[in-house]
Design a protein around this motif. Structure first.
Motif, mmCIF file in Angstrom:
data_model
loop_
_atom_site.group_PDB
_atom_site.id
_atom_site.type_symbol
_atom_site.label_atom_id
_atom_site.label_comp_id
_atom_site.label_asym_id
_atom_site.label_seq_id
_atom_site.Cartn_x
_atom_site.Cartn_y
_atom_site.Cartn_z
ATOM 1 N N ASN A 38 28.655 -37.315 -29.808
ATOM 2 C CA ASN A 38 27.272 -37.232 -30.313
ATOM 3 C C ASN A 38 27.194 -37.818 -31.727
ATOM 4 O OD1 ASN A 38 26.226 -36.011 -28.007
ATOM 5 N ND2 ASN A 38 26.694 -33.947 -28.746
ATOM 6 N N ARG A 93 30.879 -32.888 -28.352
ATOM 7 C CA ARG A 93 31.973 -32.980 -27.372
ATOM 8 C C ARG A 93 33.255 -33.107 -28.184
ATOM 9 N NH1 ARG A 93 28.429 -36.742 -24.685
ATOM 10 N NH2 ARG A 93 26.537 -35.609 -24.123
ATOM 11 N N LYS A 115 12.919 -33.878 -15.746
ATOM 12 C CA LYS A 115 13.068 -32.613 -16.498
ATOM 13 C C LYS A 115 11.871 -31.675 -16.274
ATOM 14 C CE LYS A 115 16.936 -33.758 -18.636
ATOM 15 N NZ LYS A 115 17.086 -34.077 -20.065
ATOM 16 N N ALA A 148 22.026 -27.410 -26.305
ATOM 17 C CA ALA A 148 23.224 -27.588 -27.142
ATOM 18 C C ALA A 148 24.404 -27.649 -26.170
ATOM 19 C CB ALA A 148 23.330 -26.485 -28.189
ATOM 20 N N HIS A 185 20.889 -26.031 -19.519
ATOM 21 C CA HIS A 185 21.668 -25.796 -20.754
ATOM 22 C C HIS A 185 20.957 -26.426 -21.946
ATOM 23 C CE1 HIS A 185 23.453 -29.924 -20.301
ATOM 24 N NE2 HIS A 185 23.521 -29.831 -21.612
ATOM 25 N N ARG A 217 33.855 -28.149 -25.749
ATOM 26 C CA ARG A 217 32.676 -28.368 -26.577
ATOM 27 C C ARG A 217 32.714 -27.410 -27.757
ATOM 28 N NH1 ARG A 217 28.015 -30.801 -24.187
ATOM 29 N NH2 ARG A 217 28.679 -32.267 -22.587
ATOM 30 N N GLY A 241 22.435 -33.859 -29.156
ATOM 31 C CA GLY A 241 23.164 -35.007 -28.633
ATOM 32 C C GLY A 241 22.579 -35.461 -27.306
ATOM 33 N N GLY A 242 23.437 -36.054 -26.487
ATOM 34 C CA GLY A 242 22.963 -36.568 -25.207
ATOM 35 C C GLY A 242 22.203 -37.864 -25.397
ATOM 36 N N GLY A 243 21.377 -38.211 -24.387
ATOM 37 C CA GLY A 243 20.709 -39.508 -24.399
ATOM 38 C C GLY A 243 19.314 -39.514 -24.984
ATOM 39 N N THR A 244 18.553 -38.443 -24.779
ATOM 40 C CA THR A 244 17.135 -38.469 -25.169
ATOM 41 C C THR A 244 16.899 -38.783 -26.642
ATOM 42 O OG1 THR A 244 16.562 -36.952 -23.376
ATOM 43 C CG2 THR A 244 14.999 -37.126 -25.200
ATOM 44 N N GLY A 263 18.268 -30.464 -26.889
ATOM 45 C CA GLY A 263 17.939 -31.138 -25.633
ATOM 46 C C GLY A 263 17.872 -30.091 -24.538
ATOM 47 N N LEU A 264 17.497 -30.536 -23.353
ATOM 48 C CA LEU A 264 17.464 -29.645 -22.187
ATOM 49 C C LEU A 264 18.188 -30.336 -21.052
ATOM 50 C CD1 LEU A 264 16.369 -27.034 -20.818
ATOM 51 C CD2 LEU A 264 14.367 -28.398 -20.123
ATOM 52 N N ASP A 306 25.813 -29.408 -31.622
ATOM 53 C CA ASP A 306 26.955 -29.301 -30.721
ATOM 54 C C ASP A 306 27.667 -30.649 -30.675
ATOM 55 O OD1 ASP A 306 24.962 -30.601 -29.075
ATOM 56 O OD2 ASP A 306 26.221 -30.171 -27.354
#
Ligand SMILES: O=C(O)[C@H](O)[C@@H](O)[C@H](O)[C@H](O)COP(=O)(O)O
Length: 248
Positions: free
Chosen positions: A84, A74, A200, A149, A147, A177, A41-44, A141-142, A72
């Motif tokens: 996600n 939210r 990053k 996941a 962290h 989460r 998930g996230g933005g990348t 992701g990182l 993972d």
């Protein structure tokens, strides 16, 4: 086997990552008739998912053989901006040729702990195994704090060795989460971190080259473990040597 990929424009990070995913899918479908994928998930990954929705990528393989899970989530409703699932649906899955019945959402909005148990059973049932299921590819992701996941620094989930999926309240994110645990991630044939941007670079160096302290940098829990571990990065994120800490 661990490999660092640096996409510096030909191909771009987005095309390089999309090609990596479709090549892994084609190989799995050729060998086993299916491709089991867990999304990060996230933005990348959003731009990578959008690239996979493009016609030329859609023509590349039998997407009805692809099963999509989530590494993972939210614990919010599926139409929440933080979801996600919503990000992946809007960027890819809604346009995509993947049947909706092949998409396995984490439904943690009401009862995270119970959903973690349910999702683990859904995974085991789909893989038809009481042993640890083996995904073909798990995307990761990182986070800026190391962290991956939803395995966050200093949390109990980092020490989980039996459960495949757990729920936890993440203080730093002020949210619940549901996440794959390290044993499930490491059991996969292939794990691929998608990490881009100068912001990053330090954390990639820390995780790959720094002292082993997974309680601080949980991404260090992720190992080839008999499979493959890939770092898909762009030139800004992938340091050749220890990055200049002043660079951020
Ligand atoms: O649910 C999540 O937030 C993700 O799974 C998380 O692990 C993410 O991959 C990292 O935080 C990186 O996020 P960015 O790609 O937005 O930097």
């Amino acid at each position: 086997m661990s490999r660092l990929w640096v996409f510096n424009g030909s191909p771009s990070f987005v095309d390089g990552a999309a090609a990596f995913i479709t090549e892994a899918a084609a190989k799995a479908i050729a060998e086993r008739g299916r491709f089991t994928l867990a999304l990060s998930g996230g933005g990348t990954p959003k731009s990578v998912y959008a690239r996979l929705a493009r016609e030329d990528y859609r023509q590349r393989l039998a997407w009805d053989r692809v099963q999509v899970f989530f590494g993972d989530e939210r614990c919010v409703p599926p139409d929440d901006p933080d979801s996600n699932y919503r990000m992946a649906r809007e960027a890819w899955l809604d346009q995509g040729p993947i049947p909706v019945t092949n998409v396995h959402r984490i439904r943690g909005e009401d009862d995270p702990a119970n959903e973690a148990l349910r999702y683990e059973q859904e995974i085991r049932a789909w893989f038809r195994t009481a042993a640890c299921p083996v995904f073909d590819l798990i995307l990761l992701g990182l986070g800026d704090n190391g962290h991956t996941a939803s395995l966050f620094p200093g949390t109990a989930s980092l020490r989980e060795r039996e459960r495949l999926v757990v729920a936890q309240y993440v203080e730093v994110m002020r949210s619940w989460r549901v996440t794959f645990t390290a044993p499930l991630i490491n059991a996969a044939r292939s794990k691929a971190f998608l990490v881009r941007g100068a912001g990053k670079a330090q954390m990639i160096w820390n995780v790959r080259e720094g002292p082993y302290q997974p309680d601080v940098w949980p991404a260090q829990l992720i190992e080839p473990a008999g499979g493959e571990l890939h770092w898909l990065t762009d030139a800004a994120a992938a340091p050749r040597t220890r990055p200049d800490p002043q660079r951020g």
